[in-house]
Design a protein around this motif. Structure first.
Motif, mmCIF file in Angstrom:
data_model
loop_
_atom_site.group_PDB
_atom_site.id
_atom_site.type_symbol
_atom_site.label_atom_id
_atom_site.label_comp_id
_atom_site.label_asym_id
_atom_site.label_seq_id
_atom_site.Cartn_x
_atom_site.Cartn_y
_atom_site.Cartn_z
ATOM 1 N N ALA A 185 0.832 -1.207 0.000
ATOM 2 C CA ALA A 185 0.000 0.000 0.000
ATOM 3 C C ALA A 185 0.866 1.255 0.000
ATOM 4 O O ALA A 185 1.980 1.265 0.529
ATOM 5 C CB ALA A 185 -0.911 -0.005 1.218
ATOM 6 N N THR A 210 -9.209 6.925 6.423
ATOM 7 C CA THR A 210 -10.011 5.729 6.164
ATOM 8 C C THR A 210 -10.354 5.618 4.685
ATOM 9 O O THR A 210 -10.353 4.516 4.118
ATOM 10 C CB THR A 210 -11.300 5.752 7.004
ATOM 11 O OG1 THR A 210 -10.964 5.916 8.380
ATOM 12 C CG2 THR A 210 -12.090 4.467 6.830
ATOM 13 N N HIS A 212 -8.497 6.657 2.323
ATOM 14 C CA HIS A 212 -7.252 6.187 1.703
ATOM 15 C C HIS A 212 -7.121 4.667 1.859
ATOM 16 O O HIS A 212 -6.736 3.972 0.905
ATOM 17 C CB HIS A 212 -6.055 6.893 2.340
ATOM 18 C CG HIS A 212 -4.740 6.387 1.843
ATOM 19 N ND1 HIS A 212 -4.250 6.675 0.583
ATOM 20 C CD2 HIS A 212 -3.804 5.574 2.433
ATOM 21 C CE1 HIS A 212 -3.088 6.080 0.415
ATOM 22 N NE2 HIS A 212 -2.790 5.408 1.523
ATOM 23 N N VAL A 213 -7.442 4.147 3.039
ATOM 24 C CA VAL A 213 -7.388 2.695 3.262
ATOM 25 C C VAL A 213 -8.353 1.989 2.317
ATOM 26 O O VAL A 213 -8.015 0.963 1.708
ATOM 27 C CB VAL A 213 -7.718 2.358 4.729
ATOM 28 C CG1 VAL A 213 -7.922 0.856 4.905
ATOM 29 C CG2 VAL A 213 -6.615 2.847 5.650
ATOM 30 N N TYR A 214 -9.542 2.534 2.164
ATOM 31 C CA TYR A 214 -10.533 1.947 1.257
ATOM 32 C C TYR A 214 -9.978 1.892 -0.167
ATOM 33 O O TYR A 214 -10.036 0.848 -0.836
ATOM 34 C CB TYR A 214 -11.821 2.767 1.301
ATOM 35 C CG TYR A 214 -12.810 2.410 0.215
ATOM 36 C CD1 TYR A 214 -13.704 1.360 0.373
ATOM 37 C CD2 TYR A 214 -12.831 3.129 -0.988
ATOM 38 C CE1 TYR A 214 -14.604 1.026 -0.635
ATOM 39 C CE2 TYR A 214 -13.725 2.803 -1.997
ATOM 40 C CZ TYR A 214 -14.607 1.748 -1.823
ATOM 41 O OH TYR A 214 -15.491 1.417 -2.827
ATOM 42 N N GLU A 216 -6.842 2.081 -1.260
ATOM 43 C CA GLU A 216 -5.671 1.214 -1.387
ATOM 44 C C GLU A 216 -6.072 -0.263 -1.353
ATOM 45 O O GLU A 216 -5.470 -1.098 -2.034
ATOM 46 C CB GLU A 216 -4.669 1.513 -0.271
ATOM 47 C CG GLU A 216 -3.928 2.824 -0.440
ATOM 48 C CD GLU A 216 -3.060 2.831 -1.693
ATOM 49 O OE1 GLU A 216 -2.181 1.948 -1.815
ATOM 50 O OE2 GLU A 216 -3.273 3.706 -2.558
ATOM 51 N N THR A 217 -7.077 -0.572 -0.558
ATOM 52 C CA THR A 217 -7.554 -1.958 -0.485
ATOM 53 C C THR A 217 -8.110 -2.392 -1.836
ATOM 54 O O THR A 217 -7.822 -3.491 -2.325
ATOM 55 C CB THR A 217 -8.632 -2.103 0.603
ATOM 56 O OG1 THR A 217 -8.121 -1.644 1.859
ATOM 57 C CG2 THR A 217 -9.065 -3.558 0.751
ATOM 58 N N TYR A 272 -3.519 -6.175 5.621
ATOM 59 C CA TYR A 272 -3.631 -5.038 6.537
ATOM 60 C C TYR A 272 -2.499 -5.044 7.570
ATOM 61 O O TYR A 272 -1.954 -3.994 7.915
ATOM 62 C CB TYR A 272 -4.984 -5.054 7.248
ATOM 63 C CG TYR A 272 -6.118 -4.508 6.413
ATOM 64 C CD1 TYR A 272 -5.955 -3.335 5.677
ATOM 65 C CD2 TYR A 272 -7.349 -5.153 6.365
ATOM 66 C CE1 TYR A 272 -6.996 -2.824 4.906
ATOM 67 C CE2 TYR A 272 -8.391 -4.655 5.599
ATOM 68 C CZ TYR A 272 -8.205 -3.490 4.866
ATOM 69 O OH TYR A 272 -9.229 -2.977 4.102
ATOM 70 N N ASN A 275 0.774 -4.012 5.946
ATOM 71 C CA ASN A 275 0.805 -2.605 5.523
ATOM 72 C C ASN A 275 0.263 -1.668 6.606
ATOM 73 O O ASN A 275 -0.190 -0.558 6.306
ATOM 74 C CB ASN A 275 -0.014 -2.439 4.243
ATOM 75 C CG ASN A 275 0.600 -3.164 3.057
ATOM 76 O OD1 ASN A 275 1.483 -2.633 2.377
ATOM 77 N ND2 ASN A 275 0.138 -4.388 2.814
ATOM 78 N N LEU A 279 -0.783 2.368 6.193
ATOM 79 C CA LEU A 279 -2.216 2.652 6.193
ATOM 80 C C LEU A 279 -2.707 3.261 7.504
ATOM 81 O O LEU A 279 -3.855 3.709 7.576
ATOM 82 C CB LEU A 279 -2.998 1.359 5.922
ATOM 83 C CG LEU A 279 -2.767 0.718 4.549
ATOM 84 C CD1 LEU A 279 -3.484 -0.626 4.469
ATOM 85 C CD2 LEU A 279 -3.249 1.646 3.427
ATOM 86 N N VAL A 281 -3.179 1.565 10.344
ATOM 87 C CA VAL A 281 -4.142 0.615 10.913
ATOM 88 C C VAL A 281 -4.074 0.640 12.437
ATOM 89 O O VAL A 281 -2.991 0.544 13.025
ATOM 90 C CB VAL A 281 -3.866 -0.814 10.395
ATOM 91 C CG1 VAL A 281 -4.728 -1.836 11.139
ATOM 92 C CG2 VAL A 281 -4.124 -0.887 8.898
ATOM 93 N N VAL A 319 -9.012 2.399 11.638
ATOM 94 C CA VAL A 319 -7.913 3.271 11.219
ATOM 95 C C VAL A 319 -7.711 4.363 12.261
ATOM 96 O O VAL A 319 -8.681 4.891 12.819
ATOM 97 C CB VAL A 319 -8.230 3.893 9.836
ATOM 98 C CG1 VAL A 319 -7.065 4.745 9.351
ATOM 99 C CG2 VAL A 319 -8.559 2.800 8.825
#
Length: 320
Positions: A185, A210, A212-214, A216-217, A272, A275, A279, A281, A319
């Motif tokens: 990520a 969050t 960004h996490v979405y 990148e996922t 997760y 990364n 991210l 996390v 996150v």
């Protein structure tokens, strides 16, 4: 007069061994409860074996004692037979010495008048008791064998549960495993910030981190159904800082994930973790396991024992 010993009927208790739950992925709490019941079953089986062995020893002692009494009475008869041989009637001697069993022996004694009716009755009673005890001993041997077999089965069930529990704990410590080679990520905007971004999965909002996490996922190839913002309640969902990714492509199924769905969840959870720094996390929950930075995977008991509560049908990521 010696009391007649009546046969004793032993009641062999049947063991109800507790099988491992039908679920292919039992949780630690369930296995621990099953193991406690299996240990209790082993203890019960051991008591049954000890009781059966005690009764077998008791029967053996009674048989030896009765046999000794019978032999004693017969020895008296042999002495009298010797007396008859040297001083008595040869016909009476032959009648005694030619006896082949207890009944013919008693008949011979009665014929010769040896010991009288009372001692003849004692010998008859001893012979009957001896026959009964030997018959019970033969029948009881099966009960001893059954009790030993039940104990063996109970111990095997306990051993299997101990091994399964040990394997589960090892799996929990190791975590989901590989992320399937998903790309790394990109670093995000960092923690902090309010719920200012539109949530692509609901009509709610997400924090920039969050979102960004979405993104990148999705970019990493994890494209199953996902839901992030949720109004009300506690936790990070109402703050726009958490997403739930379904193990099944079409949505949250009310069953524990298995097969390809389980593999998908394993790889996403591992991704997760791998990364987490990039991210931001805060923690991950998947399949009754919980991970946060600075700690290993550990057991997660869930809320209500359902696939949703135990997180066995979706991966949760929060996150910072």
């Amino acid at each position: 007069m010696r009391n007649k010993i009546l046969p004793v009927v032993l009641l062999a208790a049947l063991l109800a061994l507790f099988p491992v739950p039908a679920s292919a992925e039992p949780d630690e709490e369930t296995l621990e409860a099953d193991l406690a019941e299996a240990i209790a079953a082993v203890n019960d089986a051991q008591e049954q074996v000890e009781a059966a062995e005690d009764r077998a020893a008791d029967l053996e002692g009674q048989i030896e004692e009765t046999q000794a009494r019978f032999d004693e009475l017969k020895a008296d008869l042999n002495e009298y037979a010797l007396y008859l041989h040297t001083e008595g009637d040869l016909q009476q001697t032959n009648a005694i010495l030619s006896s082949t069993d207890s009944r013919s022996l008693i008949d011979a004694m009665t014929y010769t008048g040896f010991l009288g009716n009372e001692r003849a009755a004692l010998l008859a009673e001893a012979g009957e008791v001896l026959d009964e005890l030997e018959a019970e001993q033969a029948a009881h041997a099966d009960q001893v064998a059954d009790a030993a077999e039940a104990l063996k089965d109970a111990e095997k069930a306990q051993e299997d549960l101990e091994e399964e529990l040990e394997e589960l704990r090892a799996e929990e410590a190791a975590g989901p495993g590989s992320d399937g080679g998903a790309p790394a990520a990109e670093s995000g905007p960092g923690s902090g910030g309010g719920c200012t971004e539109d949530d692509p999965t609901t009509s709610g909002c997400l924090t920039p981190a969050t979102l960004h996490v979405y993104n990148e996922t999705k970019e990493a190839g994890f494209d199953h159904y996902v839901s992030c913002y949720r109004s009300g309640g506690s936790g990070e969902h109402p703050l726009g800082r958490a997403c739930d990714w379904a193990a099944n492509a079409s949505g949250f199924q009310d069953v524990d994930a298995s097969g390809d769905d389980k593999t998908y969840g394993d790889q996403l959870a591992a991704w997760y973790v791998n990364n987490a720094d990039a991210l931001g996390v805060e923690y991950v929950i998947w399949y009754r396991q919980f991970w946060s930075p600075g700690s290993e995977w550990r057991s997660y008991s869930g809320v209500n024992g359902t696939p949703a509560g135990d997180h066995t049908n979706h991966v949760h990521v929060s996150v910072r």
